[in-house]
Design a protein around this motif. Structure first.
Motif, PDB file in Angstrom:
ATOM      1  N   ASP A   8     -12.361   7.539  16.253  1.00 57.53           N
ATOM      2  CA  ASP A   8     -11.199   7.984  17.028  1.00 57.53           C
ATOM      3  C   ASP A   8     -10.258   6.812  17.322  1.00 57.53           C
ATOM      4  N   ALA A  11      -8.343   5.963  14.191  1.00 59.66           N
ATOM      5  CA  ALA A  11      -7.302   6.963  13.948  1.00 59.66           C
ATOM      6  C   ALA A  11      -6.103   6.729  14.865  1.00 59.66           C
ATOM      7  N   LEU A  12      -6.356   6.366  16.113  1.00 58.02           N
ATOM      8  CA  LEU A  12      -5.274   6.092  17.055  1.00 58.02           C
ATOM      9  C   LEU A  12      -4.462   4.868  16.637  1.00 58.02           C
ATOM     10  N   LYS A  14      -4.090   3.773  13.517  1.00 58.51           N
ATOM     11  CA  LYS A  14      -3.305   4.148  12.338  1.00 58.51           C
ATOM     12  C   LYS A  14      -2.117   5.033  12.700  1.00 58.51           C
ATOM     13  N   ALA A  15      -2.257   5.792  13.782  1.00 60.01           N
ATOM     14  CA  ALA A  15      -1.165   6.664  14.235  1.00 60.01           C
ATOM     15  C   ALA A  15      -0.178   5.929  15.139  1.00 60.01           C
ATOM     16  N   GLY A  16      -0.456   4.663  15.438  1.00 64.66           N
ATOM     17  CA  GLY A  16       0.427   3.885  16.290  1.00 64.66           C
ATOM     18  C   GLY A  16       0.274   4.186  17.767  1.00 64.66           C
ATOM     19  N   LYS A  17      -0.817   4.821  18.142  1.00 58.63           N
ATOM     20  CA  LYS A  17      -1.051   5.199  19.538  1.00 58.63           C
ATOM     21  C   LYS A  17      -1.972   4.215  20.265  1.00 58.63           C
TER      22      LYS A  17
END
Length: 218
Positions: A8, A11-12, A14-17
């Motif tokens: 998780d 993924a965050l 890579k999503a810029g979050k």
């Protein structure tokens, strides 16, 4: 779930979050991890971050030092040798670990020495599955190549003609390009299109050169 937490977080990022620094800090807390399921996530993240940072020499060096520390921690727990009470996941974990050693720890003195010892034993007897099981063969070849020169290149390449089947030859095809010597990388590319390698296999040595370093991609 430790694996899900890592996945998780990745993924965050890579999503810029999420900032990459947070993921790296999280990774550093897994230095004593010994679960194969969790290490699947760690391995994927280490590979992904390594690819992203490879164009920045300073970032790449710092990240590789962290990855090396984490992977050597696993080596201390799992070791090179199979154990009598190993389960299926233990076997998979050891194979994955030695693959990571070839990426991040090949310059560690003890890792390089152990890989070379096993390679020499395998040279002397190709049926010696204890010294160099099939699932660690490509990785050990890479470690030997990365620490060697022309002799090691020729020694690994020689196994291509000595191997009993195409699956064994692919260990050579997929590792030879990881030599750090530019002229030997070029020799690998020339060999790939020489006609000595089956048409359906010529991309393996080319891919090995490309994935070996920034110079290999240029």
């Amino acid at each position: 779930d430790r694996a899900a937490l890592l996945s998780d977080a990745y993924a965050l990022v890579k999503a810029g979050k999420m900032q990459p620094e947070g993921l790296i800090k999280l990774l550093s807390s897994y230095k004593n991890e010994d679960s194969y399921i969790v290490w699947e996530s760690i391995s994927a993240i280490l590979g992904g971050l390594d690819a992203v940072m490879s164009d920045d020499p300073v970032m790449s060096k710092n990240f590789s030092a962290l990855a090396k520390k984490i992977v050597l921690g696993l080596l201390g727990q799992v070791g090179w040798e199979a154990k009598s009470d190993d389960g299926h996941l233990d076997v998979l974990l050891r194979g994955m670990m030695i693959g990571l050693l070839s990426s991040f720890c090949y310059d560690d003195e003890s890792v390089a020495a152990e890989a070379l010892k096993r390679f020499h034993a395998f040279q002397a007897d190709h049926s010696d599955m204890k010294s160099l099981p099939s699932d660690m063969r490509s990785s050990v070849f890479k470690i030997v190549l990365k620490n060697g020169g022309t002799k090691e290149f020729e020694d690994v390449k020689a196994y291509f003609d000595q191997a009993s089947d195409n699956a064994e030859r692919k260990h050579v095809l997929g590792s030879l390009g990881h030599t750090p010597v530019p002229k030997l990388k070029n020799a690998t590319l020339e060999w790939a299109i020489s006609g000595e390698i089956k048409l359906q296999d010529f991309f393996y040595p080319m891919g090995a050169v490309r994935s070996s370093s920034n110079e290999g991609r240029s």
